[in-house]
Design a protein around this motif. Structure first.
Motif, PDB file in Angstrom:
ATOM      1  N   ASP A  11      46.464  28.058  42.170  1.00 19.30           N
ATOM      2  CA  ASP A  11      46.035  27.207  43.273  1.00 19.30           C
ATOM      3  C   ASP A  11      46.716  27.638  44.567  1.00 19.30           C
ATOM      4  O   ASP A  11      47.928  27.852  44.604  1.00 19.30           O
ATOM      5  CB  ASP A  11      46.362  25.755  42.962  1.00 19.30           C
ATOM      6  N   GLY A  12      45.933  27.767  45.639  1.00 23.73           N
ATOM      7  CA  GLY A  12      46.466  28.198  46.923  1.00 23.73           C
ATOM      8  C   GLY A  12      46.490  29.702  47.101  1.00 23.73           C
ATOM      9  O   GLY A  12      46.924  30.190  48.148  1.00 23.73           O
ATOM     10  N   THR A  13      46.003  30.445  46.108  1.00 23.87           N
ATOM     11  CA  THR A  13      45.977  31.912  46.172  1.00 23.87           C
ATOM     12  C   THR A  13      44.555  32.388  46.459  1.00 23.87           C
ATOM     13  O   THR A  13      43.586  31.871  45.896  1.00 23.87           O
ATOM     14  CB  THR A  13      46.452  32.524  44.840  1.00 23.87           C
ATOM     15  N   LEU A  14      44.443  33.363  47.340  1.00 17.39           N
ATOM     16  CA  LEU A  14      43.140  33.947  47.681  1.00 17.39           C
ATOM     17  C   LEU A  14      43.120  35.396  47.207  1.00 17.39           C
ATOM     18  O   LEU A  14      43.977  36.199  47.600  1.00 17.39           O
ATOM     19  CB  LEU A  14      42.889  33.876  49.188  1.00 17.39           C
ATOM     20  N   ILE A  15      42.145  35.720  46.370  1.00 17.73           N
ATOM     21  CA  ILE A  15      42.054  37.047  45.765  1.00 17.73           C
ATOM     22  C   ILE A  15      40.779  37.731  46.232  1.00 17.73           C
ATOM     23  O   ILE A  15      39.687  37.156  46.156  1.00 17.73           O
ATOM     24  CB  ILE A  15      42.057  36.951  44.225  1.00 17.73           C
ATOM     25  N   ALA A  16      40.912  38.959  46.713  1.00 13.87           N
ATOM     26  CA  ALA A  16      39.747  39.754  47.110  1.00 13.87           C
ATOM     27  C   ALA A  16      39.286  40.591  45.927  1.00 13.87           C
ATOM     28  O   ALA A  16      40.085  41.291  45.305  1.00 13.87           O
ATOM     29  CB  ALA A  16      40.099  40.660  48.286  1.00 13.87           C
ATOM     30  N   ILE A  17      37.999  40.510  45.609  1.00 17.63           N
ATOM     31  CA  ILE A  17      37.411  41.299  44.529  1.00 17.63           C
ATOM     32  C   ILE A  17      36.617  42.434  45.173  1.00 17.63           C
ATOM     33  O   ILE A  17      35.513  42.232  45.684  1.00 17.63           O
ATOM     34  CB  ILE A  17      36.491  40.452  43.636  1.00 17.63           C
ATOM     35  N   LEU A  18      37.187  43.648  45.196  1.00 15.37           N
ATOM     36  CA  LEU A  18      36.519  44.816  45.762  1.00 15.37           C
ATOM     37  C   LEU A  18      35.764  45.513  44.639  1.00 15.37           C
ATOM     38  O   LEU A  18      36.362  46.174  43.788  1.00 15.37           O
ATOM     39  CB  LEU A  18      37.528  45.771  46.398  1.00 15.37           C
ATOM     40  N   ASP A  19      34.431  45.370  44.650  1.00 14.72           N
ATOM     41  CA  ASP A  19      33.686  45.829  43.473  1.00 14.72           C
ATOM     42  C   ASP A  19      32.193  45.922  43.805  1.00 14.72           C
ATOM     43  O   ASP A  19      31.841  46.236  44.943  1.00 14.72           O
ATOM     44  CB  ASP A  19      33.923  44.851  42.310  1.00 14.72           C
ATOM     45  N   THR A  20      31.361  45.606  42.817  1.00 15.52           N
ATOM     46  CA  THR A  20      29.909  45.681  42.990  1.00 15.52           C
ATOM     47  C   THR A  20      29.329  44.444  43.654  1.00 15.52           C
ATOM     48  O   THR A  20      28.113  44.361  43.844  1.00 15.52           O
ATOM     49  CB  THR A  20      29.222  45.849  41.619  1.00 15.52           C
ATOM     50  N   GLY A  21      30.182  43.497  43.994  1.00 14.06           N
ATOM     51  CA  GLY A  21      29.726  42.215  44.518  1.00 14.06           C
ATOM     52  C   GLY A  21      29.913  41.138  43.469  1.00 14.06           C
ATOM     53  O   GLY A  21      30.048  41.422  42.271  1.00 14.06           O
ATOM     54  N   VAL A  22      29.958  39.896  43.911  1.00  8.78           N
ATOM     55  CA  VAL A  22      30.167  38.756  43.009  1.00  8.78           C
ATOM     56  C   VAL A  22      28.958  37.834  43.109  1.00  8.78           C
ATOM     57  O   VAL A  22      28.518  37.488  44.210  1.00  8.78           O
ATOM     58  CB  VAL A  22      31.459  38.002  43.380  1.00  8.78           C
ATOM     59  N   ASP A  23      28.424  37.432  41.957  1.00 16.68           N
ATOM     60  CA  ASP A  23      27.242  36.579  41.909  1.00 16.68           C
ATOM     61  C   ASP A  23      27.628  35.133  42.213  1.00 16.68           C
ATOM     62  O   ASP A  23      28.364  34.508  41.442  1.00 16.68           O
ATOM     63  CB  ASP A  23      26.601  36.671  40.520  1.00 16.68           C
ATOM     64  N   PRO A  24      27.134  34.560  43.316  1.00 14.89           N
ATOM     65  CA  PRO A  24      27.508  33.181  43.667  1.00 14.89           C
ATOM     66  C   PRO A  24      26.938  32.132  42.726  1.00 14.89           C
ATOM     67  O   PRO A  24      27.363  30.979  42.750  1.00 14.89           O
ATOM     68  CB  PRO A  24      26.942  33.015  45.077  1.00 14.89           C
ATOM     69  N   GLY A  25      25.978  32.529  41.879  1.00 13.06           N
ATOM     70  CA  GLY A  25      25.399  31.572  40.950  1.00 13.06           C
ATOM     71  C   GLY A  25      25.983  31.631  39.558  1.00 13.06           C
ATOM     72  O   GLY A  25      25.556  30.893  38.666  1.00 13.06           O
ATOM     73  N   ALA A  26      26.985  32.496  39.356  1.00 10.24           N
ATOM     74  CA  ALA A  26      27.539  32.697  38.018  1.00 10.24           C
ATOM     75  C   ALA A  26      28.330  31.481  37.549  1.00 10.24           C
ATOM     76  O   ALA A  26      29.038  30.834  38.332  1.00 10.24           O
ATOM     77  CB  ALA A  26      28.432  33.937  37.994  1.00 10.24           C
ATOM     78  N   ALA A  27      28.231  31.183  36.260  1.00 10.57           N
ATOM     79  CA  ALA A  27      29.038  30.113  35.670  1.00 10.57           C
ATOM     80  C   ALA A  27      30.505  30.489  35.765  1.00 10.57           C
ATOM     81  O   ALA A  27      30.883  31.643  35.624  1.00 10.57           O
ATOM     82  CB  ALA A  27      28.640  29.920  34.205  1.00 10.57           C
ATOM     83  N   GLY A  28      31.347  29.477  36.024  1.00 14.41           N
ATOM     84  CA  GLY A  28      32.778  29.712  36.145  1.00 14.41           C
ATOM     85  C   GLY A  28      33.229  30.091  37.538  1.00 14.41           C
ATOM     86  O   GLY A  28      34.429  30.161  37.804  1.00 14.41           O
ATOM     87  N   LEU A  29      32.275  30.321  38.440  1.00 18.01           N
ATOM     88  CA  LEU A  29      32.620  30.733  39.800  1.00 18.01           C
ATOM     89  C   LEU A  29      32.080  29.743  40.833  1.00 18.01           C
ATOM     90  O   LEU A  29      31.688  30.131  41.932  1.00 18.01           O
ATOM     91  CB  LEU A  29      32.079  32.139  40.079  1.00 18.01           C
TER      92      LEU A  29
END
Length: 357
Positions: free
Chosen positions: A35-53
């Motif tokens: 909590d309070g941590t911001l993580i950048a995911i440098l990759d193929t992109g992140v699906d905004p509709g994915a479960a768990g996200l």
């Protein structure tokens, strides 16, 4: 042997918390959930509709921002037009019906076009191409080819094998044969460039908004109207066939529309490993379910999801702008010279390593 099967695999089993001793850490420090941590995911992109996200345990949005650093989703929307009787002419030539619910105090609309296949991951593009050929091309093409062959056969039967054709009849037969040859070659050499969407950007008096005509008919009331993702955390879907979710960012006073769509599933996968949160199934949680993330796409959809130096530099600029605490970068290929080159020098300038005693 069937009695020995681990029924939890491959759902929970693909996140090896036990093998990495992460479960022991979580058990010992349950309050340390990121909590309070911001993580950048440098990759193929992140699906905004994915479960768990979707959210964190405290109810904050899981995904703070979605960014395409590759340029593969960019649309030139510098052409500005005004509606006439509630209709604007798109750059595809389609008439675009402006919904009455849209608020546009200036009456000006920025328009552009986007080839859909520039957004597709390779696997999705191959599948959609196959479906379009089977459902749209093949039925009509087969009818046209069969009809042209029949006309040629009827001509030959009528003229008894073409033994003594007049010059005029020879021209007619050559034309019929050419139709058969062209239609036959079309089936072998035709290239499907895919749908071309009209894109509309305007300012509603408070913020910039964008709409992609996924209807391909100008029926904009059937399409999603979006602000930049970081503002409202909203996204759309191209259609129910491709199931490709997308978000947008709007730049340069409406002159550039950035469409963010994944180049593959890897980025979503690692985002869930890192910070996925499943309130009803905590065994599926990532290692830091309380953390938030920004998804930065560095895999160019036009290059088979390969990253570029330009994308990496843009990604690091966004990492600094968002003041990210961590970067997940499980991406790349072998290099000829280690720790050298422009990208490495920029990474070293941006990243500060703090040693805590």
């Amino acid at each position: 042997m069937a009695d020995l099967v681990d029924v939890s695999f491959p759902v929970e089993g693909i996140l090896p918390k036990k093998e990495t001793c992460a479960d022991a850490f979580i058990t010992k420090y349950p309050e340390w959930n990121g909590d309070g941590t911001l993580i950048a995911i440098l990759d193929t992109g992140v699906d905004p509709g994915a479960a768990g996200l979707q959210t964190t345990p405290s109810g904050k949005p899981k995904i703070v921002d979605l960014i395409d650093a590759t340029g593969s989703g960019d649309v030139n929307t510098s052409c500005v037009v005004e509606a006439q009787n509630g209709v604007i002419k798109g750059l595809t030539g389609r008439n675009l019906q402006i919904p009455a619910s849209w608020k546009n105090p200036t009456g000006q609309y920025h328009i552009g076009t986007k080839v859909l296949f520039e957004l597709y991951p390779k696997g999705l593009k191959d599948r959609i191409l196959k479906e379009r050929k089977e459902q749209q091309w093949d039925p009509q093409h087969r009818v046209a080819l069969a009809d042209s062959i029949k006309r040629l056969e009827n001509f030959d039967n009528k003229h008894n094998g073409n033994s003594n054709l007049s010059p005029e009849d020879k021209c007619i037969r050559e034309d019929l044969q050419a139709q058969v040859d062209i239609l036959t070659n079309f089936d072998k050499k035709s290239v499907d460039v895919g749908p071309v969407f009209d894109c509309i950007v305007f300012h509603d008096g408070n913020t910039w908004r964008a709409c992609i005509d996924t209807s391909e008919k100008g029926e904009l009331d059937q399409c999603k109207l979006l602000a930049s993702y970081r503002e409202e955390h909203e996204f759309g879907r191209i259609n129910n066939s491709d199931m490709l979710n997308y978000s947008v960012n709007i730049h340069n006073d409406g002159n550039v529309l950035e469409i963010c769509a994944n180049a593959g599933s890897h980025g979503t996968h690692v985002a869930c490993i890192t910070a996925g949160y499943f309130p009803d199934k905590p065994e599926r949680n990532g290692l830091a379910p309380g953390a938030q993330i920004i998804g930065v796409k560095i895999g160019d959809s036009r290059l088979g999801s390969m990253e570029t130096g330009t994308a990496l530099v843009r990604a690091m600029i966004k990492v600094i702008e968002h003041k990210c605490d961590l970067i997940n970068y499980s991406y790349g290929e072998a290099s000829h010279w280690n720790n050298s080159g422009r990208v490495c020098s920029i990474l070293l300038c941006f990243i500060t390593v703090e040693c805590v005693p």
